[in-house]
Enzyme design. Structure first.
Site, short mmCIF file in Angstrom:
data_model
loop_
_atom_site.label_atom_id
_atom_site.label_comp_id
_atom_site.label_asym_id
_atom_site.label_seq_id
_atom_site.Cartn_x
_atom_site.Cartn_y
_atom_site.Cartn_z
N LEU A 19 0.81 -1.21 0.00
CA LEU A 19 0.00 0.00 0.00
C LEU A 19 0.85 1.26 0.00
O LEU A 19 0.55 2.22 -0.72
CB LEU A 19 -0.92 0.01 1.22
CG LEU A 19 -2.17 -0.87 1.14
CD1 LEU A 19 -2.79 -1.04 2.53
CD2 LEU A 19 -3.19 -0.28 0.18
N ASP A 38 11.03 3.84 4.44
CA ASP A 38 10.88 2.41 4.66
C ASP A 38 12.15 1.89 5.32
O ASP A 38 13.26 2.15 4.85
CB ASP A 38 10.64 1.66 3.36
CG ASP A 38 10.02 0.29 3.59
OD1 ASP A 38 8.81 0.14 3.31
OD2 ASP A 38 10.74 -0.60 4.07
N ASP A 73 14.05 4.78 11.39
CA ASP A 73 13.03 4.08 12.17
C ASP A 73 12.06 5.09 12.75
O ASP A 73 12.37 5.80 13.70
CB ASP A 73 13.70 3.29 13.29
CG ASP A 73 12.73 2.46 14.11
OD1 ASP A 73 11.51 2.56 13.87
OD2 ASP A 73 13.19 1.72 15.00
N TYR A 171 -2.46 -6.68 16.87
CA TYR A 171 -2.70 -5.84 15.69
C TYR A 171 -4.04 -5.12 15.80
O TYR A 171 -4.14 -3.92 15.52
CB TYR A 171 -2.66 -6.74 14.45
CG TYR A 171 -2.94 -6.06 13.13
CD1 TYR A 171 -1.98 -5.24 12.55
CD2 TYR A 171 -4.14 -6.27 12.46
CE1 TYR A 171 -2.23 -4.64 11.31
CE2 TYR A 171 -4.38 -5.67 11.24
CZ TYR A 171 -3.42 -4.86 10.67
OH TYR A 171 -3.67 -4.26 9.46
N LYS A 175 -4.49 -1.06 15.90
CA LYS A 175 -5.27 -0.38 14.87
C LYS A 175 -6.47 0.36 15.45
O LYS A 175 -6.89 1.40 14.93
CB LYS A 175 -5.71 -1.38 13.80
CG LYS A 175 -4.56 -1.88 12.93
CD LYS A 175 -3.84 -0.74 12.22
CE LYS A 175 -2.91 -1.23 11.13
NZ LYS A 175 -2.16 -0.12 10.50
N THR A 205 -1.32 -7.32 0.24
CA THR A 205 0.01 -6.88 0.64
C THR A 205 0.74 -8.08 1.23
O THR A 205 0.18 -9.17 1.38
CB THR A 205 -0.06 -5.77 1.71
OG1 THR A 205 -0.57 -6.32 2.93
CG2 THR A 205 -0.95 -4.62 1.26
#
Length: 303
Positions: A19, A38, A73, A171, A175, A205
């Site tokens: 994404l 990244d 980072d 996760y 989120k 992904t």
């Protein structure tokens, strides 16, 4: 015609693949100067053999755009600050921040190690907070100096954050936290000309193609690829552009050709006796309220 983001400077975290890469390319196609962040880690967040940020920046350059690779980072204060500084020092300003970086360490709760909990919270939730804080500080200083600010932040949540997902307690919690952070940031930063929204995307992904292999499978040749990450990017680009003026504090689901405005928690049936309940009375009243309420949507992976 000038692109939708002509002249804007955009940061996209986790932009080396999936994404994030799609977002970076889409912004560049609309005229933005892009900082491609990244760290180049694997699915579990551990360092990979090489960072793909430079590859995406080079790809943008070959297509006629302007891009800068950043390998810091962003879940550290220094890394997040250097990301914002890189945008400002190289391109003279910052207009849009897209928080996208993340990885998975899926386990059922009884098997979920503390380290796996902390690692996912760190990259998703802290990795949203720190770049947002650094960018917000720069925009606030600009506004206080009398320079106009039309800044945009697009945060990345998930259906797991909205509904929960079996085997993804860490996760899902991270989120969901991003949604709360989005609401607070939108309210606090609006006075400085900053709009903050969140998306809950569904796309193929590295994180999803294994976990949801059947759903994410590519279609037959020639058919519409509903799970292509490029389908999500048009909304992300619009939210990061001047054209989205007035849209803030909202959450959108984006999948294939579908965009949905999520309406979040709203009060449902209520009972108020004006005095303290006994436990038995509270239970009786609650059962009546539940009978009148809408049933919740199922958790992803629920049987």
């Amino acid at each position: 015609m000038a692109g939708l983001c002509e002249g804007r400077v955009v940061i996209v975290t986790g932009a080396g693949r999936g994404l994030g890469r799609a977002h970076a390319l889409a912004y560049a196609a609309e005229g933005a100067k892009v900082v491609v962040n990244d760290l180049g880690v694997g699915l579990d967040g551990l360092p990979g053999p090489d960072s793909p940020a430079a590859q995406v920046a080079r790809e943008i350059g070959e297509l006629g755009g302007q891009a800068l690779a950043h390998g810091g980072d962003i879940a550290t204060s220094q890394g997040a600050a250097s990301l914002v500084a890189a945008a400002v020092d190289t391109f003279g300003r910052l207009d849009t921040l897209v928080n996208n970086a993340g990885f998975l360490r899926d386990r059922m709760l009884v098997n979920l190690d503390e380290d796996d909990w902390d690692a996912v919270m760190r990259v998703h939730l802290k990795g949203h907070f720190l770049p947002l804080r650094s960018a917000a500080a720069w925009w606030r200083a600009e506004a206080k100096a009398g320079r106009p600010v039309a800044a945009r932040v697009v945060n990345t949540s998930s259906g797991a954050g909205l509904l929960g997902s079996v085997g993804q307690g860490n996760y899902s919690a991270a989120k969901a936290g991003i949604l709360g952070l989005t609401m607070v940031a939108a309210e606090e930063m609006g006075r400085y000309g900053v709009q903050v929204n969140a998306i809950a995307p569904a796309a193929r992904t590295r994180m999803t193609e294994r976990t949801f292999a059947e759903t994410m499978a590519a279609p037959e040749e020639g058919a519409f690829d509903a799970m292509a990450p490029e389908n999500v990017s048009p909304l992300v680009v619009w939210l990061g552009a001047d054209a989205s003026a007035g849209v803030t504090g909202r959450v959108f689901e984006a999948e294939g050709g579908r965009i949905t405005v999520m309406e979040g928690w709203r009060p449902g049936p209520t009972a108020d006796r004006g005095a303290r309940w006994t436990p038995a009375e509270a239970g009786e009243a609650t059962l009546k309220l539940l009978a009148a309420a809408q049933a919740p949507l199922p958790v992803y992976g629920a049987r």
